[in-house]
Scaffold this motif. Structure first.
Motif, short mmCIF file in Angstrom:
data_model
loop_
_atom_site.label_atom_id
_atom_site.label_comp_id
_atom_site.label_asym_id
_atom_site.label_seq_id
_atom_site.Cartn_x
_atom_site.Cartn_y
_atom_site.Cartn_z
N GLY A 71 0.82 -1.20 0.00
CA GLY A 71 0.00 0.00 0.00
C GLY A 71 0.85 1.25 0.00
N SER A 72 0.21 2.37 -0.33
CA SER A 72 0.94 3.64 -0.41
C SER A 72 0.78 4.51 0.82
N ASP A 73 -0.15 4.15 1.73
CA ASP A 73 -0.42 4.97 2.91
C ASP A 73 0.15 4.27 4.15
N GLU B 235 -0.17 4.85 7.17
CA GLU B 235 -1.13 4.72 8.26
C GLU B 235 -2.08 3.55 8.06
N LEU B 236 -2.16 3.02 6.82
CA LEU B 236 -3.05 1.90 6.53
C LEU B 236 -2.28 0.64 6.19
N ARG C 155 -4.04 2.78 -1.41
CA ARG C 155 -3.72 3.17 -0.04
C ARG C 155 -3.44 1.95 0.83
N ARG C 156 -4.25 0.92 0.69
CA ARG C 156 -4.06 -0.29 1.48
C ARG C 156 -3.31 -1.34 0.67
N SER D 145 -9.91 0.09 -1.07
CA SER D 145 -8.58 0.49 -0.63
C SER D 145 -8.53 1.96 -0.25
N GLU D 146 -9.34 2.78 -0.89
CA GLU D 146 -9.30 4.22 -0.65
C GLU D 146 -10.18 4.69 0.50
N ASP E 68 -11.63 5.81 3.97
CA ASP E 68 -10.96 6.35 5.15
C ASP E 68 -11.06 5.41 6.34
#
Length: 530
Positions: free
Chosen positions: A114-116, A118-119, A177-178, A315-316, A318
């Motif tokens: 993932g790219s985030d 925090e996730l 994100r994930r 994945s996106e 919040d």
């Protein structure tokens, strides 16, 4: 695919109206968060590439991909090589893509990070089983036995779809994100052994898995066969999410049964929100005739692109989706009870008007029938219209002293408290003013609904009165209302108030069988006849 042997609340909309309403419904293409990069990536998923993967997996040389067999091992090597080629990180055992279990069975597992940050601890799994039943036997085949069962639909179709999504994601370096873990399960035909084994021996912490997708037999999407989705009740909001992404306007069948017949079930047992995509059983199921030429690869392309959008959207989010334990009690029997129509209301008037497009006997061709009144085509026996002496062939010239076109006329009928006075010309030319005592109660829009207890922002239409505004706009029993004036439905009372108090235009977001439509209530002055 492994073969195995309401409570409801409803609310009626009814009130005397202050102004007229017309509903016009038209299909819209709904755009969710769908950046150019995602669209470009998913456009690389093509029918020809899907066919290529199926032709490899369903080739006679693999001898039906029986778990633990040489053909099954050859399939696993092909799949692991593609995972490596496209840049997935190994997520099996000892730094490989393989998780070996049982009688040399092999799950194939790889991760796209993932790219985030925090996730990073919220993982999505997308999977399909790649094994089939080999040469077939009385325990796993409908015969004939001892012949290669290639399993093109079951489940080379789902496996190929996963492969194409891996390539679309990795080759285009699409950031999610994930993290996403791609899993190709072995030994599903032996009792869902591959997915069960991974859940008992996870290669990542199990608590990190926040959502899963399963693809099983997705190769038979035809004009008369839609896409079945299982698991939409496992998290609130899943149904609207997947419908929102249905750009191809595929017909959906949401099945509420949660059976242990594919690899989605073990994840649901672990309280992980899950969707499974499936295009149905058929005569070639677990038979040697399940071959490449029986599949619809353009349909598979549509399914793959839809699943890719769902994967991206989840994945996106919040917040991670929360599992609904009530999904276990909400089976198909429950769904039938929940979607049961409300009792029919008595017909307020009991007539059918001549179609306004047919003006052959009421003036010049194409003339506006309202210029010479509304022609009664049918009078229902025992209805208020028959009691008042109305007969077929008569023309209604006015209602309560006002001329009216058909829409305005029916607005009068449904909004009147009890009595209406008509100006009528009989077939013989006589003019009369009958007073009609209407049946039932006033109903401004003419529909009833129930709120979905699984997601109380959804109102399910349970009754539509004939010729009411709801009926004239095309709303049907079973339609789901998601938004009113772009706002969530919050309660029966709030929905009733919105529909009764609105002025100008009031848009509704409505879903039927997976396809979203935008319906607009328009409040206008009644148009008098010339």
């Amino acid at each position: 695919m492994f073969p195995t042997t309401v409570r409801t609340r409803w609310c009626a909309l009814g009130a005397a109206a202050l102004c007229a309403v017309s509903l016009n419904c038209f299909v819209v293409k709904v755009h969710a968060t769908d950046p150019v990069s995602l669209r470009a990536a998913l456009e690389t998923v093509e029918a020809s590439d899907l066919r290529g993967h199926v032709e490899v997996l369903a080739d006679d040389s693999l001898q039906g991909r029986d778990s633990g067999s040489p053909g099954g091992h050859a399939a696993s090597k092909y799949l692991a090589l593609l995972f490596e080629k496209h840049g997935l990180e190994p997520a099996g055992e000892r730094g490989t893509f393989l998780q070996v279990f049982g009688d040399d069975f092999r799950n194939i597992i790889g991760i796209w990070p993932g790219s985030d940050p925090e996730l990073a601890d919220e993982l999505i799994i997308i999977g399909a089983h790649y094994d089939h039943v080999g040469l077939g036997n009385p325990n796993n085949s409908y015969g004939p036995y001892g012949v290669v069962h290639n399993g093109a639909d079951d489940n080379a179709s789902g496996t190929s779809t996963v492969l194409e999504l891996v390539e679309a994601l990795c080759s285009n370096q699409l950031p999610l994100r994930r993290p996403v873990m791609f899993c190709l399960w072995d030994a599903e035909e032996d009792g869902l052994l591959g997915s069960k084994y991974w859940l008992e021996n996870p290669t990542v912490p199990l608590e990190q898995v926040c959502f899963s997708i399963n693809l099983d037999m997705v190769g038979r999407l035809w004009s008369d066969v839609g896409l079945t989705l299982y698991g939409e009740r496992t998290a609130a909001g899943l149904r609207e999410l997947v419908c929102d992404l249905n750009e191809e306007r595929l017909p959906f069948d949401f099945d509420w049964d949660l059976l242990d017949d594919s690899d989605h079930h073990p994840f649901i047992e672990r309280r992980i929100p899950t969707l499974m995509f499936h295009t149905g059983l058929h005569d070639q199921y677990h038979r040697p005739s399940d071959d490449v030429e029986t599949l619809n690869f353009e349909g598979m392309q549509s399914v793959a692109r839809l699943v890719g959008r769902v994967l991206f959207e989840v994945s996106e989010l919040d917040q991670r989706l929360e599992f609904r334990d009530a999904a276990w009690q909400e089976n198909e029997e429950y769904r039938t009870a929940f979607e049961m129509p409300a009792p029919s209301s008595p017909s307020r008037l009991g007539i059918a008007l001549q179609d306004s497009s047919d003006s052959s006997d009421i003036g010049e061709p194409g003339a506006d029938s309202s210029a010479v009144g509304l022609v009664i085509e049918v009078v229902e026996p025992g209805s208020p219209a028959e009691t008042a002496g109305l007969v077929a062939g008569s023309r209604i010239l006015a209602i309560n002293g006002q001329g009216a076109d058909a829409d305005s006329f029916w607005d009068h009928i449904y909004e009147a408290s009890e009595l209406v006075v008509l100006l009528v010309e009989s077939p013989s030319g006589d003019i009369s003013k009958p007073t009609v005592t209407l049946a039932g109660s006033p109903a401004r829009v003419g529909m009833s609904w129930r709120l979905d207890e699984g997601d109380e922002s959804i109102a399910v239409v349970t009754r539509v009165a004939p010729m009411s505004r709801a009926d004239r706009t095309g709303l049907q029993v079973g339609d789901r209302i998601y938004r009113v004036n772009d706002e969530l439905v919050t309660s029966n009372e709030a929905l009733r108030e919105q529909l009764l108090a609105a002025h100008g235009e009031l848009p509704l977001r409505v879903e039927r069988a997976g396809v979203l439509r935008r319906c607009t209530l328009r409040y206008h002055d009644r148009r008098s006849l010339p």
